[in-house]
Design a protein around this motif. Structure first.
Motif: not given
Length: 413
Positions: A171-176, A47-48, A52-58
């Motif tokens: 998977r919890a990570s930093t992705v573009a 949703p960006f 753009q590079t964002w980090s996300g986790g559960t």
């Protein structure tokens, strides 16, 4: 940068409530806030905006579900949040009342929906059709959040499902972000009266990509930013259409012409930009269609405005010269029924409307004079195939004499 986030539980039935429609599938009997390992069928992207590079986790104890994702990056407050998959805005809460705070729910039409929470600002309205990559809000810390971030959920009925982006399990990570889509549009760039096909490419360096033809070289024209909405018109009356975009966050039009860039602010958040020659003087003016009122708001060069109601909240706006009188007319396209409603306003006569069925469910509308006869024709673009289908007729409202298909742009998965 990291935060410890907290959320107050908000019942899913409340979070996805929408007047006149239920987002709970007929087969769903799971209680509110439940979790399921079933993967969604909707083709979601991050949703960006593209690149753009964002980090996300559960988290196992994440409320309301361990499948919900919290996204953040340094200095993220106020960053744009875009639509992860096409749909209709089911809920848009613009007031912070705790819990999810300001949030948006987008219904994807297949029993599935996506939720975007803790927003700083909401830029869409309920009932509005939104395309993948369109700006819907800004990252914030509203509700029960202890720091700026985006809380995101993929839902099936009332269940938060295992998140999938670009066809792959999260998977919890930093992705573009690969939320990089084309938007179809047409314009008379060669000055010969025949419309060329283009796409507005929502990549990290957004651009208009024009198809080469026998009379036009085509090519790539960098302009705008990925979250902008494209709008093309003859801004100076020289017979050639020029580039333009409107920023949904600010309502600012940015119009490019031989003399340079013109900036003009018009409309409010949630409006869709349009352009046309409203008075027949040979130059294009800007306008907007406001989904919340199902009305067009048209601006003349001298600053005077007019309002024209037409269509339903979820219709997409189109403009063109349906009767060849040199003055642009209005229309809307209903993606659910694949039909245009065209409004013809001739001098000295009462305006009238005609319904022109064309395209397939989910197509995007495209308008252009495909044969150079001085009247605009309707057309569509299918996102999954990137195929333009052009309907040619003596008048847009008359019986078609031919239909042509042309592939241009990048297909969506």
């Amino acid at each position: 940068m990291s935060f410890t986030w907290s959320h107050a539980f908000v019942p899913a039935a409340t979070a996805v409530a929408v007047a006149g429609a239920a987002l709970v599938s007929a087969t769903s009997v799971v209680s509110a806030g439940a979790t399921t390992g079933v993967a969604p069928t909707t083709a979601y992207d991050l949703p960006f905006s593209c690149g753009q590079t964002w980090s996300g986790g559960t988290r196992a104890k994440h409320s309301p579900s361990r499948n919900a994702i919290d996204f953040n990056r340094p200095g993220d407050e106020g960053s744009g949040v875009v639509v992860a998959a096409p749909g209709v805005v089911a809920t848009a809460v613009t007031v912070d009342r705790g819990g999810y705070g300001r949030y948006v729910v987008v219904d994807h039409g297949n029993g599935e929906s996506s939720l975007y929470a803790h927003l700083k600002a909401v830029m869409v309205r309920p009932g509005q059709s939104v395309d993948k990559g369109a700006l819907l809000g800004a990252v914030g810390s509203s509700g029960n959040a202890s720091g700026p971030h985006l809380h995101f959920e993929e839902r099936s009925g009332r269940s938060v499902v295992r998140p999938v982006f670009a066809g792959a399990d999260w998977r919890a990570s930093t992705v573009a972000s690969t939320n990089c889509v084309d938007l179809p549009i047409a314009a008379n760039l060669a000055g010969d009266g025949v419309a060329e096909l283009l796409v507005f490419r929502r990549t990290s360096k957004s651009s208009f990509e024009a198809q080469p033809t026998a009379g036009y070289a085509g090519g790539s024209m960098p302009f705008g930013v990925p979250s902008d909405e494209p709008v093309l018109g003859d801004w100076n009356g020289d017979g050639y259409d020029d580039l333009g975009v409107r920023a949904p966050r600010t309502g600012m039009f940015k119009l490019s012409g031989p003399a340079g860039i013109t900036r003009l602010k018009y409309g409010v958040r949630g409006d869709r930009p349009v352009a046309g020659d409203w008075n027949g003087d040979g130059t294009s003016d800007v306008g907007v269609r406001r989904p919340s009122t199902s009305s067009f708001y048209l601006r003349q060069a001298d600053g005077t405005t007019s309002t024209v109601p037409l269509g339903d909240t979820d219709d997409l706006p189109v403009t063109g010269d349906w009767n060849g009188d040199g003055i642009s007319d209005l229309g809307v396209y209903d993606q659910a029924t694949a039909s245009f409603t065209l409004r013809v306003a001739a001098a000295g006569a009462a305006p009238w409307t005609a319904v022109v069925p064309f395209g397939a469910v989910g197509d995007l509308p495209v308008i252009g004079d495909w044969d150079g006869n001085g009247t605009s024709d309707v057309g569509t673009w299918t996102p999954s195939t990137a195929v333009f289908v052009q309907r040619q007729a003596p008048l847009a409202t008359s019986v078609a004499r031919s239909v042509t298909s042309v592939q241009w742009g990048n297909p969506r998965r």
